[in-house]
Design a protein around this motif. Structure first.
Motif, PDB file in Angstrom:
ATOM      1  N   LEU A 253      21.379   4.455  -1.184  1.00  0.00           N
ATOM      2  CA  LEU A 253      22.036   4.859  -2.424  1.00  0.00           C
ATOM      3  C   LEU A 253      23.416   5.446  -2.132  1.00  0.00           C
ATOM      4  O   LEU A 253      24.402   5.113  -2.804  1.00  0.00           O
ATOM      5  CB  LEU A 253      21.164   5.861  -3.177  1.00  0.00           C
ATOM      6  CG  LEU A 253      21.761   6.415  -4.474  1.00  0.00           C
ATOM      7  CD1 LEU A 253      22.005   5.299  -5.475  1.00  0.00           C
ATOM      8  CD2 LEU A 253      20.850   7.487  -5.046  1.00  0.00           C
ATOM      9  N   GLY A 254      23.488   6.333  -1.148  1.00  0.00           N
ATOM     10  CA  GLY A 254      24.777   6.912  -0.774  1.00  0.00           C
ATOM     11  C   GLY A 254      25.767   5.850  -0.340  1.00  0.00           C
ATOM     12  O   GLY A 254      26.943   5.877  -0.710  1.00  0.00           O
ATOM     13  N   TRP A 255      25.286   4.899   0.439  1.00  0.00           N
ATOM     14  CA  TRP A 255      26.121   3.775   0.901  1.00  0.00           C
ATOM     15  C   TRP A 255      26.664   3.012  -0.298  1.00  0.00           C
ATOM     16  O   TRP A 255      27.849   2.721  -0.394  1.00  0.00           O
ATOM     17  CB  TRP A 255      25.274   2.862   1.783  1.00  0.00           C
ATOM     18  CG  TRP A 255      25.971   1.675   2.361  1.00  0.00           C
ATOM     19  CD1 TRP A 255      26.277   0.511   1.714  1.00  0.00           C
ATOM     20  CD2 TRP A 255      26.450   1.515   3.685  1.00  0.00           C
ATOM     21  NE1 TRP A 255      26.906  -0.357   2.567  1.00  0.00           N
ATOM     22  CE2 TRP A 255      27.033   0.235   3.780  1.00  0.00           C
ATOM     23  CE3 TRP A 255      26.450   2.346   4.804  1.00  0.00           C
ATOM     24  CZ2 TRP A 255      27.587  -0.238   4.950  1.00  0.00           C
ATOM     25  CZ3 TRP A 255      27.018   1.861   5.973  1.00  0.00           C
ATOM     26  CH2 TRP A 255      27.578   0.588   6.043  1.00  0.00           C
ATOM     27  N   TRP A 256      25.762   2.711  -1.260  1.00  0.00           N
ATOM     28  CA  TRP A 256      26.141   1.963  -2.447  1.00  0.00           C
ATOM     29  C   TRP A 256      27.126   2.742  -3.308  1.00  0.00           C
ATOM     30  O   TRP A 256      28.128   2.220  -3.784  1.00  0.00           O
ATOM     31  CB  TRP A 256      24.885   1.597  -3.250  1.00  0.00           C
ATOM     32  CG  TRP A 256      25.178   0.859  -4.505  1.00  0.00           C
ATOM     33  CD1 TRP A 256      25.525  -0.457  -4.633  1.00  0.00           C
ATOM     34  CD2 TRP A 256      25.188   1.405  -5.824  1.00  0.00           C
ATOM     35  NE1 TRP A 256      25.732  -0.761  -5.953  1.00  0.00           N
ATOM     36  CE2 TRP A 256      25.534   0.372  -6.704  1.00  0.00           C
ATOM     37  CE3 TRP A 256      24.914   2.674  -6.331  1.00  0.00           C
ATOM     38  CZ2 TRP A 256      25.624   0.550  -8.074  1.00  0.00           C
ATOM     39  CZ3 TRP A 256      25.010   2.864  -7.709  1.00  0.00           C
ATOM     40  CH2 TRP A 256      25.362   1.803  -8.551  1.00  0.00           C
ATOM     41  N   LEU A 257      26.837   4.055  -3.530  1.00  0.00           N
ATOM     42  CA  LEU A 257      27.721   4.885  -4.348  1.00  0.00           C
ATOM     43  C   LEU A 257      29.109   5.027  -3.748  1.00  0.00           C
ATOM     44  O   LEU A 257      30.091   5.172  -4.475  1.00  0.00           O
ATOM     45  CB  LEU A 257      27.094   6.270  -4.563  1.00  0.00           C
ATOM     46  CG  LEU A 257      25.887   6.326  -5.482  1.00  0.00           C
ATOM     47  CD1 LEU A 257      25.260   7.712  -5.463  1.00  0.00           C
ATOM     48  CD2 LEU A 257      26.264   5.917  -6.905  1.00  0.00           C
TER      49      LEU A 257
ATOM     50  N   ALA B 278      16.051   5.240   1.448  1.00  0.00           N
ATOM     51  CA  ALA B 278      16.527   4.963   0.089  1.00  0.00           C
ATOM     52  C   ALA B 278      17.759   5.801  -0.244  1.00  0.00           C
ATOM     53  O   ALA B 278      18.721   5.307  -0.847  1.00  0.00           O
ATOM     54  CB  ALA B 278      15.413   5.229  -0.922  1.00  0.00           C
ATOM     55  N   ALA B 279      17.741   7.080   0.145  1.00  0.00           N
ATOM     56  CA  ALA B 279      18.890   7.947  -0.111  1.00  0.00           C
ATOM     57  C   ALA B 279      20.118   7.472   0.662  1.00  0.00           C
ATOM     58  O   ALA B 279      21.236   7.486   0.142  1.00  0.00           O
ATOM     59  CB  ALA B 279      18.565   9.395   0.249  1.00  0.00           C
TER      60      ALA B 279
END
Length: 128
Positions: free
Chosen positions: A119-123, A115-116
């Motif tokens: 999220l990092g990929w998305w951010l 998940a992290a």
């Protein structure tokens, strides 16, 4: 836990060597097996688990910080892989007769890690 200058230096030295070893193993695995699967990461994670499993009883796990542990486990394997500590801690829970917390550790670590990463990929603008 108090970490002095010697401990910090040992962790730094081990981390530098572990990181260089990880790079070398990763590149070697990619040359031999290709880049279509993360063979290098798999190799360093399995080797790191093997190494910390061998180091722990040799150095008296569980323990407080020692120079050898700081250099080899925290620095060296910390630079080489991060799954080694996770694996040893889960094994310790299991050996202590605590299969529930061991299973929760595995599930939460894997789910939170993926998940992290997502999220990092998305951010970073990487999309879905």
């Amino acid at each position: 836990m108090s970490v002095g200058i010697l401990g910090l230096g040992l962790v730094a030295m081990g981390g530098a060597l572990g990181g260089m070893a990880r790079l070398a193993v990763g590149e070697l695995a990619a040359r031999w097996l290709g880049r279509g699967f993360p063979w290098g990461t798999l190799a360093v994670n399995v080797l790191g688990c093997l190494a910390i499993g061998a180091l722990a009883p040799a150095l008296g796990w569980p323990m407080t910080a020692s120079p050898a542990w700081s250099l080899l486990a925290v620095g060296g394997l910390g630079g080489f892989t991060t799954v080694s500590s996770f694996s040893l801690q889960t094994l310790t829970l299991w050996q202590e007769g605590r299969p529930g917390p061991a299973a929760v550790n595995v599930l939460v670590t894997l789910i939170a890690g993926v998940a992290a990463a997502a999220l990092g990929w998305w951010l970073a603008g990487g999309g879905a």
